[in-house]
Motif scaffolding. Structure first.
Motif, PDB file in Angstrom:
ATOM      1  N   ALA A   1       7.673  14.095  -4.721  1.00  0.00           N
ATOM      2  CA  ALA A   1       6.579  13.391  -4.080  1.00  0.00           C
ATOM      3  C   ALA A   1       6.368  12.162  -4.948  1.00  0.00           C
ATOM      4  N   PRO A   2       6.036  11.034  -4.327  1.00  0.00           N
ATOM      5  CA  PRO A   2       5.948   9.781  -5.089  1.00  0.00           C
ATOM      6  C   PRO A   2       4.939   9.870  -6.230  1.00  0.00           C
TER       7      PRO A   2
ATOM      8  N   PRO B   1       1.566   7.106  -5.440  1.00  0.00           N
ATOM      9  CA  PRO B   1       1.482   7.288  -3.990  1.00  0.00           C
ATOM     10  C   PRO B   1       1.523   5.959  -3.251  1.00  0.00           C
ATOM     11  N   THR B   2       2.341   5.905  -2.222  1.00  0.00           N
ATOM     12  CA  THR B   2       2.421   4.704  -1.397  1.00  0.00           C
ATOM     13  C   THR B   2       1.167   4.590  -0.546  1.00  0.00           C
ATOM     14  N   PRO B   3       0.402   3.501  -0.729  1.00  0.00           N
ATOM     15  CA  PRO B   3      -0.799   3.338   0.095  1.00  0.00           C
ATOM     16  C   PRO B   3      -0.416   3.284   1.570  1.00  0.00           C
ATOM     17  N   ALA B   4      -1.221   3.963   2.398  1.00  0.00           N
ATOM     18  CA  ALA B   4      -0.982   3.908   3.837  1.00  0.00           C
ATOM     19  C   ALA B   4      -1.252   2.484   4.313  1.00  0.00           C
ATOM     20  N   ARG B   5      -0.583   2.088   5.390  1.00  0.00           N
ATOM     21  CA  ARG B   5      -0.798   0.759   5.932  1.00  0.00           C
ATOM     22  C   ARG B   5      -1.922   0.731   6.957  1.00  0.00           C
ATOM     23  N   SER B   6      -2.176   1.889   7.560  1.00  0.00           N
ATOM     24  CA  SER B   6      -3.270   1.961   8.519  1.00  0.00           C
ATOM     25  C   SER B   6      -3.845   3.380   8.574  1.00  0.00           C
ATOM     26  N   LEU B   7      -4.952   3.494   9.279  1.00  0.00           N
ATOM     27  CA  LEU B   7      -5.616   4.789   9.422  1.00  0.00           C
ATOM     28  C   LEU B   7      -4.658   5.889   9.863  1.00  0.00           C
ATOM     29  N   GLY B   8      -3.826   5.556  10.840  1.00  0.00           N
ATOM     30  CA  GLY B   8      -2.938   6.543  11.438  1.00  0.00           C
ATOM     31  C   GLY B   8      -1.878   7.079  10.494  1.00  0.00           C
TER      32      GLY B   8
ATOM     33  N   LEU C   1      -2.654   8.134   7.552  1.00  0.00           N
ATOM     34  CA  LEU C   1      -3.328   9.102   6.695  1.00  0.00           C
ATOM     35  C   LEU C   1      -3.384  10.483   7.342  1.00  0.00           C
ATOM     36  N   VAL C   2      -2.873  11.480   6.639  1.00  0.00           N
ATOM     37  CA  VAL C   2      -2.935  12.850   7.138  1.00  0.00           C
ATOM     38  C   VAL C   2      -4.394  13.259   7.358  1.00  0.00           C
ATOM     39  N   GLY C   3      -5.261  12.815   6.436  1.00  0.00           N
ATOM     40  CA  GLY C   3      -6.672  13.167   6.531  1.00  0.00           C
ATOM     41  C   GLY C   3      -7.318  12.718   7.833  1.00  0.00           C
TER      42      GLY C   3
END
Lengths: 156, 156
Positions: free
Chosen positions: A9-10, A13-20, A22-24
């Motif tokens: 696992a990184p 952590p690679t920041p998400a680019r958008s809301l979608g 995010l698993v959360g």
DNA sequence: TATTGTTATACTCTATAACTATA
DNA sequence: TATAGTTATAGAGTATAACAATA
């Protein structure tokens, strides 16, 4: 020597680019969707999701205390009081003060409590069939496994 | 001819035997766990999860209206008012009344809004690394896919 | 008549602090 | 002192109804 993760696992952590991304986000949307359906399904039986969870705990571990249920379900002691009062009033549980420690009320299901719980589990199964309508059998098993890995404090 | 499911999901859903057999239960526990971590992570940036979701929508679709954000996020129009007021007060968004339909306020992110959103996505990535600590890379992708199948009304 | 943004309001779920009785 | 059950209370999040302005 640093502990190794299951697979790499990184580290950063690679920041998400958008809301979608995010698993959360999907977790919350799916949970809200489930909760609405569960609440509607249990309405027929006159129970709320939380009452159902509490009752299930009492059935699975007869004699359990309120404080222990709170620890299992991750809720505050103060908030179980009205739930237990409701279940008791409906005749679904009995309280019995522990002989050797009078602070503790041991909780037991009545026959009616066991019956309503069985009915609720059937209603919830129906609801879950809808919730998981786009997942095949193995995907359902996998989803449950992954979710329990997320929240369960078991195994370290 | 009856529609066929992906694989034969049981026509008569098998009732779960206990709470832990219900996907909904694990969904809720995982979502609560995530929400606590997300809230804590965003606290540093002075935003709440909902504010962050709203801001992301504005950044992803500049000029979107409040009513449209509500439809996308599944929330009530009444409840977005204070969120937008807070984001505006903090200088993260601008409102511009639509010329051809004066009922609509088009919402645009400021540079500060884009900056804070980037920072928040990084904070959330850190949090998700913890949330998903027991899942390898392919399991994380699979969890996201399964969750979106659960709640998304897309593709019929 | 329908929609947008808004206010007011209520209800649920959750969180904290404090009390009592027991240990 | 620590824990169990309880009360009171406050805070979020969410839901509905109603309003004025606009379409």
């Amino acid at each position: 020597m640093p502990t190794k993760r299951k697979q790499d696992a990184p580290q950063n952590p690679t920041p998400a680019r958008s809301l979608g991304d995010l698993v959360g986000y999907h977790l919350r949307r799916a949970s809200v969707f489930d909760l609405q359906g569960s609440t509607a399904a249990l309405e027929e039986a006159g129970l709320r999701p939380i009452s159902m969870s509490v009752l299930c705990n009492i059935i699975e571990r007869p004699g359990i205390s309120a404080a222990d249920i709170c620890r299992v379900l991750g809720m505050q002691r103060a908030n179980i009081v009205s739930v237990l009062a409701d279940l008791e009033e409906k005749g679904f549980l009995l309280r019995d003060t522990d002989k050797s420690d009078q602070r503790i009320q041991r909780l037991y299901p009545t026959d009616g409590g066991r019956e309503i719980a069985t009915k609720c589990l059937a209603l919830l199964a129906e609801h879950e069939e809808h919730l998981l309508r786009r997942l095949d059998a193995s995907e359902r098993v996998e989803l449950l496994r992954l979710l329990s890995l997320v929240w369960q404090p078991l195994s370290t």
